[in-house]
Design a protein around this motif. Structure first.
Motif, mmCIF file in Angstrom:
data_model
loop_
_atom_site.group_PDB
_atom_site.id
_atom_site.type_symbol
_atom_site.label_atom_id
_atom_site.label_comp_id
_atom_site.label_asym_id
_atom_site.label_seq_id
_atom_site.Cartn_x
_atom_site.Cartn_y
_atom_site.Cartn_z
ATOM 1 N N SER A 12 -11.104 4.700 7.733
ATOM 2 C CA SER A 12 -10.557 4.774 6.401
ATOM 3 C C SER A 12 -9.255 4.582 6.302
ATOM 4 C CB SER A 12 -10.961 5.964 5.712
ATOM 5 O OG SER A 12 -11.802 5.639 4.625
ATOM 6 N N SER A 13 -8.486 5.309 7.323
ATOM 7 C CA SER A 13 -7.195 4.901 7.218
ATOM 8 C C SER A 13 -6.558 3.731 7.404
ATOM 9 C CB SER A 13 -6.211 5.911 8.156
ATOM 10 O OG SER A 13 -6.689 5.811 9.453
ATOM 11 N N ASN A 43 -8.326 1.069 6.751
ATOM 12 C CA ASN A 43 -8.563 0.499 5.476
ATOM 13 C C ASN A 43 -7.572 0.502 4.328
ATOM 14 O OD1 ASN A 43 -11.073 -1.103 5.621
ATOM 15 N ND2 ASN A 43 -12.402 0.537 5.080
ATOM 16 N N TYR A 44 -7.037 1.673 4.258
ATOM 17 C CA TYR A 44 -5.955 1.894 3.388
ATOM 18 C C TYR A 44 -4.542 1.172 3.774
ATOM 19 C CZ TYR A 44 -9.000 5.061 0.557
ATOM 20 O OH TYR A 44 -9.914 5.733 -0.136
ATOM 21 N N LEU A 59 -5.262 1.996 -5.456
ATOM 22 C CA LEU A 59 -5.262 2.706 -4.186
ATOM 23 C C LEU A 59 -4.936 3.973 -4.458
ATOM 24 C CD1 LEU A 59 -4.048 0.710 -1.053
ATOM 25 C CD2 LEU A 59 -3.265 3.322 -1.333
ATOM 26 N N GLN A 61 -8.295 5.955 -5.566
ATOM 27 C CA GLN A 61 -9.197 5.612 -4.506
ATOM 28 C C GLN A 61 -8.996 6.913 -3.518
ATOM 29 O OE1 GLN A 61 -9.120 1.837 -2.674
ATOM 30 N NE2 GLN A 61 -10.667 0.941 -4.307
ATOM 31 N N LEU A 62 -7.739 6.821 -3.048
ATOM 32 C CA LEU A 62 -7.317 8.060 -2.131
ATOM 33 C C LEU A 62 -7.847 9.528 -2.786
ATOM 34 C CD1 LEU A 62 -4.109 7.126 -0.684
ATOM 35 C CD2 LEU A 62 -5.817 7.413 0.656
ATOM 36 N N GLU A 97 -11.587 9.928 -2.979
ATOM 37 C CA GLU A 97 -12.206 10.326 -1.728
ATOM 38 C C GLU A 97 -11.946 11.567 -1.020
ATOM 39 O OE1 GLU A 97 -11.596 8.688 2.912
ATOM 40 O OE2 GLU A 97 -11.238 7.363 1.246
ATOM 41 N N ILE A 154 -0.781 8.207 2.993
ATOM 42 C CA ILE A 154 -2.145 8.043 3.790
ATOM 43 C C ILE A 154 -1.700 8.466 5.153
ATOM 44 C CG2 ILE A 154 -3.231 6.046 5.047
ATOM 45 C CD1 ILE A 154 -2.556 4.175 2.461
#
Length: 145
Positions: free
Chosen positions: A3-4, A6-7, A31, A34-35, A38, A104
């Motif tokens: 995931s990281s 991806n971000y 973004l 989304q974080l 999640e 992130i």
């Protein structure tokens, strides 16, 4: 790919695509949303605005105060840009872009990739925070909403 990664890739794409500044900020807001989703997906609360999501994320993950402040500053700046109240300049975009990279990094406990940390066009301009503080010093007493 985790995931990281991806971000971080999304963040790099936002920087590399030929987009208007308002579209860049729109993608960065998505973004961040989304974080927040999640990391707070198991919460019972239904939160409708980004400010509350940032605060819930901070409480859930126990983010440092400076990151919370930078995220709220990003939120206020993006609101102004997306609502046409101000024009974005490249130095402010760099600050906000790097704020998301730091977020992130802290959320996933993963270092910022070399492509981001060594990007000469991006990264924090240490004078931005100081210069903005000087310009807004009389306004510091106001409550940030």
């Amino acid at each position: 790919m985790n995931s990281s990664e991806n971000y971080f890739n999304l963040l790099l794409r936002i920087n590399n695509e030929d987009l208007s500044m308002s579209n860049r900020y729109l993608k960065m807001c998505r973004l961040l949303e989304q974080l927040c989703f999640e990391f707070t997906v198991n919460e019972r609360l239904q939160i409708t605005d980004l400010s509350a999501r940032i605060n819930l994320l901070a409480a859930t993950i126990k983010l440092k105060r400076n990151i919370i402040y930078d995220l709220q500053t990003f939120r206020l700046t993006s609101n102004d840009i997306l609502n046409g109240r101000t024009n974005a300049d490249e130095s402010i975009f760099r600050r906000d872009w790097f704020t998301l990279a730091k977020t992130i990094e802290n959320l996933f406990n993963m270092p910022i990739p070399h492509e981001i940390s060594q990007n000469k066009n991006m990264g924090p301009d240490k004078n931005i925070y100081f210069n903005n503080l000087i310009k807004t010093k009389p306004l510091i007493r106001k409550l940030r909403v």
